[in-house]
Design a protein around this motif. Structure first.
Motif, PDB file in Angstrom:
ATOM      1  N   LEU A   1       0.824  -1.207   0.000  1.00  0.00           N
ATOM      2  CA  LEU A   1       0.000   0.000   0.000  1.00  0.00           C
ATOM      3  C   LEU A   1       0.863   1.264   0.000  1.00  0.00           C
ATOM      4  CD1 LEU A   1      -2.770  -1.079   2.554  1.00  0.00           C
ATOM      5  CD2 LEU A   1      -2.854  -1.115   0.048  1.00  0.00           C
ATOM      6  N   LEU A   2       1.949   1.248   0.747  1.00  0.00           N
ATOM      7  CA  LEU A   2       2.852   2.404   0.773  1.00  0.00           C
ATOM      8  C   LEU A   2       3.502   2.620  -0.583  1.00  0.00           C
ATOM      9  CD1 LEU A   2       4.679   2.127   4.218  1.00  0.00           C
ATOM     10  CD2 LEU A   2       2.893   3.750   3.560  1.00  0.00           C
ATOM     11  N   CYS A   3       3.884   1.534  -1.247  1.00  0.00           N
ATOM     12  CA  CYS A   3       4.517   1.673  -2.560  1.00  0.00           C
ATOM     13  C   CYS A   3       3.545   2.284  -3.569  1.00  0.00           C
ATOM     14  CB  CYS A   3       4.995   0.308  -3.043  1.00  0.00           C
ATOM     15  SG  CYS A   3       5.911   0.351  -4.607  1.00  0.00           S
ATOM     16  N   GLY A   4       2.299   1.801  -3.574  1.00  0.00           N
ATOM     17  CA  GLY A   4       1.305   2.407  -4.461  1.00  0.00           C
ATOM     18  C   GLY A   4       1.043   3.857  -4.115  1.00  0.00           C
ATOM     19  N   PHE A   5       1.048   4.175  -2.828  1.00  0.00           N
ATOM     20  CA  PHE A   5       0.856   5.552  -2.390  1.00  0.00           C
ATOM     21  C   PHE A   5       1.996   6.445  -2.864  1.00  0.00           C
ATOM     22  CE2 PHE A   5       1.252   8.756   1.104  1.00  0.00           C
ATOM     23  CZ  PHE A   5       0.086   9.450   0.835  1.00  0.00           C
ATOM     24  N   VAL A   6       3.232   5.953  -2.765  1.00  0.00           N
ATOM     25  CA  VAL A   6       4.390   6.727  -3.216  1.00  0.00           C
ATOM     26  C   VAL A   6       4.334   6.943  -4.721  1.00  0.00           C
ATOM     27  CG1 VAL A   6       6.904   6.731  -3.421  1.00  0.00           C
ATOM     28  CG2 VAL A   6       5.841   5.982  -1.305  1.00  0.00           C
ATOM     29  N   CYS A   7       3.947   5.925  -5.480  1.00  0.00           N
ATOM     30  CA  CYS A   7       3.829   6.069  -6.935  1.00  0.00           C
ATOM     31  C   CYS A   7       2.828   7.164  -7.292  1.00  0.00           C
ATOM     32  CB  CYS A   7       3.406   4.743  -7.563  1.00  0.00           C
ATOM     33  SG  CYS A   7       4.663   3.453  -7.538  1.00  0.00           S
ATOM     34  N   PHE A   8       1.673   7.140  -6.633  1.00  0.00           N
ATOM     35  CA  PHE A   8       0.643   8.136  -6.938  1.00  0.00           C
ATOM     36  C   PHE A   8       1.084   9.539  -6.546  1.00  0.00           C
ATOM     37  CE2 PHE A   8      -3.011  10.598  -5.357  1.00  0.00           C
ATOM     38  CZ  PHE A   8      -3.717  10.748  -6.547  1.00  0.00           C
ATOM     39  N   VAL A   9       1.602   9.681  -5.324  1.00  0.00           N
ATOM     40  CA  VAL A   9       2.017  11.005  -4.852  1.00  0.00           C
ATOM     41  C   VAL A   9       3.193  11.523  -5.685  1.00  0.00           C
ATOM     42  CG1 VAL A   9       2.969  12.285  -2.901  1.00  0.00           C
ATOM     43  CG2 VAL A   9       1.144  10.628  -2.537  1.00  0.00           C
ATOM     44  N   GLY A  10       4.142  10.644  -6.009  1.00  0.00           N
ATOM     45  CA  GLY A  10       5.288  11.069  -6.805  1.00  0.00           C
ATOM     46  C   GLY A  10       4.886  11.511  -8.199  1.00  0.00           C
ATOM     47  N   PHE A  11       3.999  10.751  -8.837  1.00  0.00           N
ATOM     48  CA  PHE A  11       3.534  11.141 -10.172  1.00  0.00           C
ATOM     49  C   PHE A  11       2.756  12.451 -10.124  1.00  0.00           C
ATOM     50  CE2 PHE A  11      -0.009  11.183 -13.183  1.00  0.00           C
ATOM     51  CZ  PHE A  11       0.679  11.195 -14.384  1.00  0.00           C
ATOM     52  N   LEU A  12       1.856  12.582  -9.152  1.00  0.00           N
ATOM     53  CA  LEU A  12       1.063  13.804  -9.048  1.00  0.00           C
ATOM     54  C   LEU A  12       1.944  15.017  -8.758  1.00  0.00           C
ATOM     55  CD1 LEU A  12      -1.781  15.007  -9.020  1.00  0.00           C
ATOM     56  CD2 LEU A  12      -1.886  14.534  -6.568  1.00  0.00           C
ATOM     57  N   THR A  13       2.930  14.858  -7.878  1.00  0.00           N
ATOM     58  CA  THR A  13       3.837  15.963  -7.563  1.00  0.00           C
ATOM     59  C   THR A  13       4.665  16.355  -8.769  1.00  0.00           C
ATOM     60  OG1 THR A  13       3.962  15.196  -5.265  1.00  0.00           O
ATOM     61  CG2 THR A  13       5.669  16.718  -6.027  1.00  0.00           C
ATOM     62  N   GLY A  14       5.199  15.345  -9.480  1.00  0.00           N
ATOM     63  CA  GLY A  14       5.974  15.640 -10.678  1.00  0.00           C
ATOM     64  C   GLY A  14       5.147  16.315 -11.754  1.00  0.00           C
ATOM     65  N   TYR A  15       3.909  15.875 -11.903  1.00  0.00           N
ATOM     66  CA  TYR A  15       3.023  16.478 -12.897  1.00  0.00           C
ATOM     67  C   TYR A  15       2.748  17.944 -12.570  1.00  0.00           C
ATOM     68  CZ  TYR A  15      -1.349  17.478 -15.366  1.00  0.00           C
ATOM     69  OH  TYR A  15      -2.312  18.064 -16.133  1.00  0.00           O
ATOM     70  N   MET A  16       2.381  18.219 -11.328  1.00  0.00           N
ATOM     71  CA  MET A  16       2.059  19.589 -10.941  1.00  0.00           C
ATOM     72  C   MET A  16       3.291  20.487 -11.037  1.00  0.00           C
ATOM     73  SD  MET A  16      -0.487  18.893  -7.698  1.00  0.00           S
ATOM     74  CE  MET A  16      -0.746  20.646  -7.474  1.00  0.00           C
ATOM     75  N   PHE A  17       4.444  19.981 -10.621  1.00  0.00           N
ATOM     76  CA  PHE A  17       5.653  20.792 -10.680  1.00  0.00           C
ATOM     77  C   PHE A  17       6.065  21.062 -12.119  1.00  0.00           C
ATOM     78  CE2 PHE A  17      10.151  21.764 -10.363  1.00  0.00           C
ATOM     79  CZ  PHE A  17      10.192  22.623  -9.280  1.00  0.00           C
ATOM     80  N   ASN A  18       5.936  20.054 -12.981  1.00  0.00           N
ATOM     81  CA  ASN A  18       6.306  20.238 -14.388  1.00  0.00           C
ATOM     82  C   ASN A  18       5.377  21.207 -15.101  1.00  0.00           C
ATOM     83  OD1 ASN A  18       5.781  19.016 -17.437  1.00  0.00           O
ATOM     84  ND2 ASN A  18       7.953  19.026 -16.849  1.00  0.00           N
ATOM     85  N   VAL A  19       4.102  21.120 -14.791  1.00  0.00           N
ATOM     86  CA  VAL A  19       3.131  21.965 -15.494  1.00  0.00           C
ATOM     87  C   VAL A  19       3.144  23.391 -14.958  1.00  0.00           C
ATOM     88  CG1 VAL A  19       0.666  22.313 -15.920  1.00  0.00           C
ATOM     89  CG2 VAL A  19       1.667  20.020 -16.106  1.00  0.00           C
ATOM     90  N   PHE A  20       3.168  23.561 -13.640  1.00  0.00           N
ATOM     91  CA  PHE A  20       3.014  24.890 -13.067  1.00  0.00           C
ATOM     92  C   PHE A  20       4.330  25.608 -12.792  1.00  0.00           C
ATOM     93  CE2 PHE A  20      -0.860  22.598 -11.795  1.00  0.00           C
ATOM     94  CZ  PHE A  20      -1.825  23.441 -12.325  1.00  0.00           C
ATOM     95  N   ALA A  21       5.408  24.878 -12.605  1.00  0.00           N
ATOM     96  CA  ALA A  21       6.691  25.518 -12.290  1.00  0.00           C
ATOM     97  C   ALA A  21       7.672  25.509 -13.451  1.00  0.00           C
ATOM     98  CB  ALA A  21       7.332  24.850 -11.078  1.00  0.00           C
ATOM     99  N   GLN A  22       7.564  24.499 -14.329  1.00  0.00           N
ATOM    100  CA  GLN A  22       8.506  24.388 -15.435  1.00  0.00           C
ATOM    101  C   GLN A  22       7.876  24.670 -16.790  1.00  0.00           C
ATOM    102  OE1 GLN A  22       9.892  20.350 -14.671  1.00  0.00           O
ATOM    103  NE2 GLN A  22      11.756  21.144 -13.695  1.00  0.00           N
ATOM    104  N   ALA A  23       6.643  25.165 -16.785  1.00  0.00           N
ATOM    105  CA  ALA A  23       5.935  25.553 -18.014  1.00  0.00           C
ATOM    106  C   ALA A  23       5.787  24.396 -18.990  1.00  0.00           C
ATOM    107  CB  ALA A  23       6.660  26.717 -18.705  1.00  0.00           C
ATOM    108  N   GLY A  24       5.617  23.200 -18.464  1.00  0.00           N
ATOM    109  CA  GLY A  24       5.369  22.046 -19.319  1.00  0.00           C
ATOM    110  C   GLY A  24       3.901  21.955 -19.696  1.00  0.00           C
ATOM    111  N   THR A  25       3.624  21.129 -20.672  1.00  0.00           N
ATOM    112  CA  THR A  25       2.242  20.952 -21.116  1.00  0.00           C
ATOM    113  C   THR A  25       1.693  19.649 -20.541  1.00  0.00           C
ATOM    114  OG1 THR A  25       2.997  19.856 -23.132  1.00  0.00           O
ATOM    115  CG2 THR A  25       2.616  22.237 -23.234  1.00  0.00           C
TER     116      THR A  25
END
Length: 268
Positions: A160-184
């Motif tokens: 459960l922790l591994c799945g939680f880390v995958c979800f949180v890591g992907f969501l964090t990377g997505y938000m940071f790439n889109v809102f901080a690095q001007a990604g699409t």
């Protein structure tokens, strides 16, 4: 000099004895787990109690570690991708980095540091208070009553922790790439879906199951063999965490190499 010579002469023998004892206990605990479940004698109350305890111990630290890991991977990957003109592939690299390596490594550290230490401290305290000996005198098998439920709970919570880390890591990377690095958003998700396959997630979950199993075995064995009073409990916890982290990192490297050898990446 005599102490040093004696240490280096006896330490390999004690290490082999400990390793053999842990393998024996692990096989016995797994056998007890399946036999008790099949016979309907598995202590589900203790299992649920341990699951709740382990989850409450590890969820908050996992969240606090997963967010910085996702941000750091996004920063490094985004910087390198921008330098080589491949910023659209940031999603693929970020996703693969988190799912293949980030999530299992974070899970291993949190399982060893939070869950393993708690298991070892609990069983070590019971050992020095002679509760384990009292259970044996009353005919209660500690392997069935204490070790098997903790083994099953550690494996479940680790997944459960591994799945939680995958979800949180992907969501964090997505938000940071889109809102901080001007990604699409489209390029991030499309490249992630193109390069990250279901086998990567399956590998991460299998790693987490094995990590939870190994941590529980090491922690239970170290706790049940605690000697020396309260100070011995502290030494046992330290030994369990250090041994678990070293072993988990080695197992992670071996499993990753085997996966890459047996299932090489396909050219998209």
């Amino acid at each position: 000099m005599q102490w040093a010579a004696g240490y280096w002469r006896d330490h390999p023998r004690r290490s082999l004895e400990t390793f053999g004892r842990q393998i024996t206990m692990g096989i016995q605990a797994i056998a007890e787990l399946f036999v008790d479940i099949f016979k309907g004698k598995f202590p589900f109350n203790e299992f649920i109690k341990q699951c709740g305890f382990m989850a409450s111990t590890a969820v908050a630290p996992t969240l606090l570690v997963s967010v910085p890991i996702g941000v750091i991977v996004s920063i490094q990957v985004g910087s390198i991708a921008g330098q080589v003109g491949a910023s659209s592939f940031a999603g693929a690299a970020n996703g693969l980095g988190i799912i293949r390596q980030g999530a299992p490594l974070v899970t291993s550290l949190l399982i060893a540091g939070a869950v393993g230490s708690a298991i070892c401290a609990d069983l070590g305290s019971r050992t020095i208070r002679e509760e384990i000996d009292a259970m044996k005198v009353m005919g209660v098998d500690p392997m069935r009553r204490l070790v098997a439920p903790r083994l099953a709970a550690a494996m479940l919570v680790s997944v459960l922790l591994c799945g939680f880390v995958c979800f949180v890591g992907f969501l964090t990377g997505y938000m940071f790439n889109v809102f901080a690095q001007a990604g699409t958003p489209g390029s991030y998700t499309s490249t992630f879906a193109s390069f990250a396959v279901s086998g990567d997630l399956v590998l991460a979950l299998i790693k987490s199951v094995i990590f939870g199993l190994l941590v529980a075995i090491i922690a239970c064995d170290t706790g049940l063999n605690t000697r020396g009073g309260p100070g011995g409990v502290a030494n046992s916890v330290n030994s369990a965490v250090v041994n678990s982290v070293i072993l988990l990192f080695a197992v992670n490297v071996i499993m990753t190499q085997l996966y890459n050898t047996l299932f090489p990446a396909k050219v998209v």
